[in-house]
Design a protein around this motif. Structure first.
Motif, PDB file in Angstrom:
ATOM      1  N   GLU A  39      35.190  42.938  38.399  1.00 22.27           N
ATOM      2  CA  GLU A  39      35.272  42.964  39.856  1.00 22.27           C
ATOM      3  C   GLU A  39      35.140  41.541  40.401  1.00 22.27           C
ATOM      4  O   GLU A  39      34.328  40.759  39.914  1.00 22.27           O
ATOM      5  CB  GLU A  39      34.148  43.806  40.439  1.00 22.27           C
ATOM      6  N   GLY A  40      35.937  41.228  41.399  1.00 22.65           N
ATOM      7  CA  GLY A  40      35.845  39.936  42.057  1.00 22.65           C
ATOM      8  C   GLY A  40      35.189  40.080  43.410  1.00 22.65           C
ATOM      9  O   GLY A  40      34.454  41.030  43.681  1.00 22.65           O
ATOM     10  N   VAL A  41      35.485  39.147  44.283  1.00 23.66           N
ATOM     11  CA  VAL A  41      34.947  39.162  45.641  1.00 23.66           C
ATOM     12  C   VAL A  41      35.605  40.307  46.407  1.00 23.66           C
ATOM     13  O   VAL A  41      36.790  40.590  46.232  1.00 23.66           O
ATOM     14  CB  VAL A  41      35.259  37.821  46.343  1.00 23.66           C
ATOM     15  N   THR A  42      34.847  40.963  47.262  1.00 22.70           N
ATOM     16  CA  THR A  42      35.395  42.012  48.117  1.00 22.70           C
ATOM     17  C   THR A  42      35.462  41.478  49.539  1.00 22.70           C
ATOM     18  O   THR A  42      34.441  41.092  50.110  1.00 22.70           O
ATOM     19  CB  THR A  42      34.524  43.272  48.072  1.00 22.70           C
ATOM     20  N   TYR A  43      36.670  41.439  50.096  1.00 21.13           N
ATOM     21  CA  TYR A  43      36.855  40.981  51.467  1.00 21.13           C
ATOM     22  C   TYR A  43      36.654  42.161  52.408  1.00 21.13           C
ATOM     23  O   TYR A  43      37.230  43.232  52.192  1.00 21.13           O
ATOM     24  CB  TYR A  43      38.248  40.392  51.672  1.00 21.13           C
TER      25      TYR A  43
ATOM     26  N   ALA B  30      40.175  46.041  40.283  1.00 24.31           N
ATOM     27  CA  ALA B  30      40.057  46.031  38.823  1.00 24.31           C
ATOM     28  C   ALA B  30      40.405  47.390  38.235  1.00 24.31           C
ATOM     29  O   ALA B  30      40.889  47.482  37.109  1.00 24.31           O
ATOM     30  CB  ALA B  30      38.646  45.626  38.421  1.00 24.31           C
ATOM     31  N   ARG B  31      40.189  48.448  38.981  1.00 25.13           N
ATOM     32  CA  ARG B  31      40.501  49.806  38.527  1.00 25.13           C
ATOM     33  C   ARG B  31      41.989  49.947  38.191  1.00 25.13           C
ATOM     34  O   ARG B  31      42.359  50.587  37.206  1.00 25.13           O
ATOM     35  CB  ARG B  31      40.102  50.782  39.650  1.00 25.13           C
ATOM     36  N   LYS B  32      42.858  49.335  38.996  1.00 29.98           N
ATOM     37  CA  LYS B  32      44.298  49.421  38.754  1.00 29.98           C
ATOM     38  C   LYS B  32      44.715  48.575  37.559  1.00 29.98           C
ATOM     39  O   LYS B  32      45.659  48.912  36.842  1.00 29.98           O
ATOM     40  CB  LYS B  32      45.070  48.984  39.999  1.00 29.98           C
TER      41      LYS B  32
ATOM     42  N   THR C 250      39.158  42.491  44.955  1.00 27.06           N
ATOM     43  CA  THR C 250      39.838  41.550  44.076  1.00 27.06           C
ATOM     44  C   THR C 250      39.245  41.705  42.677  1.00 27.06           C
ATOM     45  O   THR C 250      38.247  42.402  42.480  1.00 27.06           O
ATOM     46  CB  THR C 250      39.667  40.097  44.551  1.00 27.06           C
ATOM     47  N   SER C 251      39.874  41.027  41.706  1.00 27.24           N
ATOM     48  CA  SER C 251      39.406  41.150  40.331  1.00 27.24           C
ATOM     49  C   SER C 251      39.692  39.878  39.552  1.00 27.24           C
ATOM     50  O   SER C 251      40.473  39.027  39.979  1.00 27.24           O
ATOM     51  CB  SER C 251      40.070  42.348  39.650  1.00 27.24           C
TER      52      SER C 251
ATOM     53  N   GLN D   2      42.446  34.631  34.767  1.00 29.75           N
ATOM     54  CA  GLN D   2      42.984  34.547  36.117  1.00 29.75           C
ATOM     55  C   GLN D   2      41.944  35.122  37.066  1.00 29.75           C
ATOM     56  O   GLN D   2      41.431  36.218  36.842  1.00 29.75           O
ATOM     57  CB  GLN D   2      44.294  35.323  36.219  1.00 29.75           C
ATOM     58  N   SER D   3      41.621  34.388  38.105  1.00 29.24           N
ATOM     59  CA  SER D   3      40.564  34.799  39.025  1.00 29.24           C
ATOM     60  C   SER D   3      41.135  35.178  40.385  1.00 29.24           C
ATOM     61  O   SER D   3      42.206  34.723  40.776  1.00 29.24           O
ATOM     62  CB  SER D   3      39.567  33.660  39.220  1.00 29.24           C
ATOM     63  N   ASN D   4      40.388  36.001  41.078  1.00 30.60           N
ATOM     64  CA  ASN D   4      40.688  36.416  42.452  1.00 30.60           C
ATOM     65  C   ASN D   4      42.083  37.007  42.604  1.00 30.60           C
ATOM     66  O   ASN D   4      42.829  36.645  43.510  1.00 30.60           O
ATOM     67  CB  ASN D   4      40.476  35.248  43.424  1.00 30.60           C
ATOM     68  N   ILE D   5      42.430  37.932  41.728  1.00 31.70           N
ATOM     69  CA  ILE D   5      43.694  38.660  41.839  1.00 31.70           C
ATOM     70  C   ILE D   5      43.528  39.665  42.973  1.00 31.70           C
ATOM     71  O   ILE D   5      42.552  40.409  43.016  1.00 31.70           O
ATOM     72  CB  ILE D   5      44.014  39.390  40.525  1.00 31.70           C
ATOM     73  N   LYS D   6      44.465  39.711  43.879  1.00 32.33           N
ATOM     74  CA  LYS D   6      44.338  40.588  45.046  1.00 32.33           C
ATOM     75  C   LYS D   6      44.758  42.018  44.678  1.00 32.33           C
ATOM     76  O   LYS D   6      45.737  42.561  45.202  1.00 32.33           O
ATOM     77  CB  LYS D   6      45.165  40.047  46.193  1.00 32.33           C
TER      78      LYS D   6
END
Length: 114
Positions: free
Chosen positions: A77-81, A14-16, A99-100, A7-11
């Motif tokens: 880690e995903g994209v950071t807005y 990643a730490r949580k 995001t993660s 699953q990508s771009n979970i809002k």
């Protein structure tokens, strides 16, 4: 044989998510679902949904859910807005919305195969 779900771009940072996946890593699928159902964190719902997707993918490959365990699980880690928050005297502070990406890989228990 291996089945996986991603699953990508979970809002959610990643730490949580890592706090949750560290408790279910290496466990059987049935035990992991029981643990996730009673965890009080919002990230547990995300991991539970992704685990159910991985189980469905495994059943498409002909694997039984009772014989599966979580062989590998990780959150990247995903994209950071970047967003702005208004502050005093016309200043702006930066807010980072992290995001993660979550990946779960399932494998068959070798002891139950025989």
């Amino acid at each position: 044989m291996e089945a996986k779900a991603r699953q990508s771009n979970i809002k959610m940072p990643a730490r949580k998510i890592r706090r949750i996946i560290n408790t279910v890593r290496g466990k059987s699928v049935e035990e992991a679902l029981k643990i996730l159902r009673f965890m009080p964190y919002a990230a547990a719902r995300v991991v539970e949904k992704n685990l159910k997707d991985a189980i469905a993918n495994a059943s498409q490959k002909g694997m039984s859910a009772s014989m599966l365990y979580i062989s590998e699980v990780f959150a990247d880690e995903g994209v950071t807005y970047k967003r702005a928050r208004c502050r005093a005297q016309g200043r702006m502070y930066r807010r980072l919305k992290r995001t993660s990406h979550l990946t779960i890989k399932l494998n068959v228990l070798q002891s139950k195969v025989k």
